[in-house]
Design an enzyme around this catalytic site. Structure first.
Site, PDB file in Angstrom:
ATOM      1  N   LYS A 104      39.136  55.608  30.153  1.00  0.00           N
ATOM      2  CA  LYS A 104      38.828  54.042  30.838  1.00  0.00           C
ATOM      3  C   LYS A 104      39.323  53.139  29.438  1.00  0.00           C
ATOM      4  O   LYS A 104      40.260  52.092  29.944  1.00  0.00           O
ATOM      5  CB  LYS A 104      38.382  53.282  32.027  1.00  0.00           C
ATOM      6  CG  LYS A 104      37.991  52.680  33.038  1.00  0.00           C
ATOM      7  CD  LYS A 104      37.301  51.644  33.852  1.00  0.00           C
ATOM      8  CE  LYS A 104      36.789  50.584  33.717  1.00  0.00           C
ATOM      9  NZ  LYS A 104      35.359  50.420  34.755  1.00  0.00           N
ATOM     10  N   HIS A 108      42.979  50.286  29.929  1.00  0.00           N
ATOM     11  CA  HIS A 108      42.973  49.458  30.007  1.00  0.00           C
ATOM     12  C   HIS A 108      43.033  48.195  28.169  1.00  0.00           C
ATOM     13  O   HIS A 108      42.823  47.473  28.377  1.00  0.00           O
ATOM     14  CB  HIS A 108      41.433  48.424  30.451  1.00  0.00           C
ATOM     15  CG  HIS A 108      41.407  49.259  31.797  1.00  0.00           C
ATOM     16  ND1 HIS A 108      41.424  50.379  32.167  1.00  0.00           N
ATOM     17  CD2 HIS A 108      41.782  48.424  32.870  1.00  0.00           C
ATOM     18  CE1 HIS A 108      41.409  50.465  33.405  1.00  0.00           C
ATOM     19  NE2 HIS A 108      41.355  49.395  33.627  1.00  0.00           N
ATOM     20  N   HIS A 120      47.772  53.725  35.028  1.00  0.00           N
ATOM     21  CA  HIS A 120      47.091  54.978  35.656  1.00  0.00           C
ATOM     22  C   HIS A 120      47.430  54.491  36.840  1.00  0.00           C
ATOM     23  O   HIS A 120      47.943  53.395  37.536  1.00  0.00           O
ATOM     24  CB  HIS A 120      45.999  53.789  35.297  1.00  0.00           C
ATOM     25  CG  HIS A 120      45.480  53.054  34.915  1.00  0.00           C
ATOM     26  ND1 HIS A 120      45.651  52.588  34.224  1.00  0.00           N
ATOM     27  CD2 HIS A 120      44.242  52.341  35.630  1.00  0.00           C
ATOM     28  CE1 HIS A 120      45.268  51.335  34.133  1.00  0.00           C
ATOM     29  NE2 HIS A 120      44.547  51.202  35.608  1.00  0.00           N
ATOM     30  N   ARG A 139      34.547  38.999  40.903  1.00  0.00           N
ATOM     31  CA  ARG A 139      34.137  39.726  40.156  1.00  0.00           C
ATOM     32  C   ARG A 139      33.045  39.502  39.279  1.00  0.00           C
ATOM     33  O   ARG A 139      33.017  38.197  39.080  1.00  0.00           O
ATOM     34  CB  ARG A 139      35.291  40.385  39.155  1.00  0.00           C
ATOM     35  CG  ARG A 139      36.266  41.088  40.238  1.00  0.00           C
ATOM     36  CD  ARG A 139      38.183  41.440  39.283  1.00  0.00           C
ATOM     37  NE  ARG A 139      37.648  42.103  38.375  1.00  0.00           N
ATOM     38  CZ  ARG A 139      38.237  43.549  37.222  1.00  0.00           C
ATOM     39  NH1 ARG A 139      38.300  44.626  38.984  1.00  0.00           N
ATOM     40  NH2 ARG A 139      38.099  43.643  36.709  1.00  0.00           N
ATOM     41  N   LYS A 143      32.447  42.259  33.383  1.00  0.00           N
ATOM     42  CA  LYS A 143      33.626  42.719  34.409  1.00  0.00           C
ATOM     43  C   LYS A 143      34.630  43.283  32.796  1.00  0.00           C
ATOM     44  O   LYS A 143      34.578  41.891  31.931  1.00  0.00           O
ATOM     45  CB  LYS A 143      34.331  42.455  35.318  1.00  0.00           C
ATOM     46  CG  LYS A 143      33.844  42.547  36.254  1.00  0.00           C
ATOM     47  CD  LYS A 143      33.264  44.560  36.369  1.00  0.00           C
ATOM     48  CE  LYS A 143      34.637  45.131  36.959  1.00  0.00           C
ATOM     49  NZ  LYS A 143      34.437  46.279  37.822  1.00  0.00           N
ATOM     50  N   CYS A 155      38.481  46.621  44.790  1.00  0.00           N
ATOM     51  CA  CYS A 155      39.417  47.340  43.180  1.00  0.00           C
ATOM     52  C   CYS A 155      39.320  48.325  42.345  1.00  0.00           C
ATOM     53  O   CYS A 155      38.610  48.496  41.526  1.00  0.00           O
ATOM     54  CB  CYS A 155      40.509  45.995  42.476  1.00  0.00           C
ATOM     55  SG  CYS A 155      40.575  44.610  43.417  1.00  0.00           S
ATOM     56  N   SER A 156      39.834  49.366  42.140  1.00  0.00           N
ATOM     57  CA  SER A 156      39.458  50.286  41.098  1.00  0.00           C
ATOM     58  C   SER A 156      40.836  51.535  40.572  1.00  0.00           C
ATOM     59  O   SER A 156      41.653  51.529  40.999  1.00  0.00           O
ATOM     60  CB  SER A 156      38.287  51.235  41.290  1.00  0.00           C
ATOM     61  OG  SER A 156      37.262  51.771  40.274  1.00  0.00           O
ATOM     62  N   GLU A 215      45.640  45.720  31.962  1.00  0.00           N
ATOM     63  CA  GLU A 215      46.006  45.807  33.574  1.00  0.00           C
ATOM     64  C   GLU A 215      47.545  46.586  33.477  1.00  0.00           C
ATOM     65  O   GLU A 215      47.945  45.938  33.190  1.00  0.00           O
ATOM     66  CB  GLU A 215      45.460  45.948  34.950  1.00  0.00           C
ATOM     67  CG  GLU A 215      44.131  45.170  34.970  1.00  0.00           C
ATOM     68  CD  GLU A 215      43.597  46.978  35.312  1.00  0.00           C
ATOM     69  OE1 GLU A 215      44.235  47.710  35.417  1.00  0.00           O
ATOM     70  OE2 GLU A 215      42.327  46.529  35.293  1.00  0.00           O
ATOM     71  N   GLU A 217      48.993  49.259  35.945  1.00  0.00           N
ATOM     72  CA  GLU A 217      48.268  50.511  37.101  1.00  0.00           C
ATOM     73  C   GLU A 217      49.472  50.349  37.897  1.00  0.00           C
ATOM     74  O   GLU A 217      50.607  49.645  38.540  1.00  0.00           O
ATOM     75  CB  GLU A 217      47.363  49.510  38.158  1.00  0.00           C
ATOM     76  CG  GLU A 217      46.593  49.569  37.104  1.00  0.00           C
ATOM     77  CD  GLU A 217      45.135  48.546  38.303  1.00  0.00           C
ATOM     78  OE1 GLU A 217      44.012  49.051  37.912  1.00  0.00           O
ATOM     79  OE2 GLU A 217      45.423  48.307  39.048  1.00  0.00           O
TER      80      GLU A 217
END
Length: 301
Positions: A104, A108, A120, A139, A143, A155-156, A215, A217
């Site tokens: 992770k 990021h 990802h 959030r 975070k 969101c994940s 991000e 994604e």
């Protein structure tokens, strides 16, 4: 129990020790009562005799600890065994073909995103209640990426493990969504059966969060209409609220005007601008399946 610990699935035969603060927790003892919430069957972890059974933080994780990163977020970033893929993000190409996995942290880190084009797989859940109001979350301020911003329900990322790599009927992503709704919002698996998630589309986007993090994604957009009980995890979520269409428009107005310090996540804004209001019509009509287009990957900025 932290969200990071609650999200790990191990068979009772496995006995992996995870360092948490100044002592070790034996996950096979603590997590076995939680397994029915997440999966119909436990996922085995296979370790060879040459593989370490104690998970250690990398030098990057140590640097993050020294820099004052929140302890829970640090564990979410780094608590993975280099010899095991269980907690890794799924790397894909622009056509959503799986090409590998990475931490992770790396997925990021903008330096890695830009230099290695790391992309990802992710998901964004949009949960509506029976009054067709959308559940939003703010959030947590701890975070690493996009703290304190308002966004969609959850969101994940699906993880690089058997149950979340299943391509058929997008079951892997649905399994991950069910897992994270419990982790972040305390929504039980019984309240959000995996077969009730409706994948409506996919989008590819890149968004820096600050000078270091961001991000990149390929995001699955999952809709579900269910009345649920919500118990937010403060390590993940600062606030929650349901909004109708007018409430969402007011939130957008405040974000545009900079009122009350309100900010929106970039992926949520992209969904709002390109899809959400049209799809909301289908939510109210009960015709979400008619709106689904899982063949197209929308490349948005």
């Amino acid at each position: 129990m932290s969200s990071a610990s609650a999200s790990l699935l191990f068979s009772s035969a496995s006995s992996i020790c995870i360092p948490k603060r100044n002592f070790f927790i034996r996950t096979s003892q603590i997590l076995s009562p939680l397994l029915p919430r997440f999966s119909r069957r436990p996922i085995p972890v296979r370790l060879s005799s040459s593989q370490p059974s104690i998970i250690t933080m990398s030098s990057a994780a140590t640097a993050a600890a020294d820099s004052g990163m929140d302890a829970v977020q640090r564990r979410l970033m780094f608590e993975d065994d280099p010899s095991c893929c269980l907690f890794k993000c799924i790397l894909v190409d622009a056509e959503d073909r799986v090409v590998g996995h990475d931490s992770k942290y790396n997925c990021h880190l903008m330096e890695k995103i830009e230099s290695e084009n790391l992309l990802h797989r992710a998901f964004s859940v949009f949960l509506f209640n029976s009054k067709y109001e959308l559940l939003l979350q703010q959030r947590s301020e701890t975070k690493v990426t996009f703290p304190k911003v308002w966004t969609n329900t959850c969101c994940s990322h699906p993880l690089y493990r058997d149950s979340e790599l299943i391509e058929e009927n997008f079951l892997g992503v649905r399994n991950a969504a069910q897992r994270k709704l419990f982790d972040e919002l305390g929504i039980s698996a019984e309240d959000v059966p995996v077969d009730q998630f409706i994948p409506l589309g996919r989008m590819l986007y890149k968004a820096p969060s600050d000078g270091k993090w961001g991000e990149h994604e390929l995001d699955y957009l999952l809709f579900i209409v269910q009345d649920v009980k919500v118990h937010p995890n403060p390590d993940e979520v600062a606030d929650v609220k349901y909004v109708n269409r007018d409430g969402l428009k007011e939130l957008l107005r405040k974000a545009e005007a900079g009122e009350d310090g309100i900010k929106l996540s970039p992926w949520f804004r992209l969904v709002v601008e390109n899809f959400l209001l049209k799809w909301w019509d289908h939510v109210e009509k009960g015709t979400l399946h008619e709106a689904a287009d899982m063949k197209t990957i929308h490349k948005l900025t």
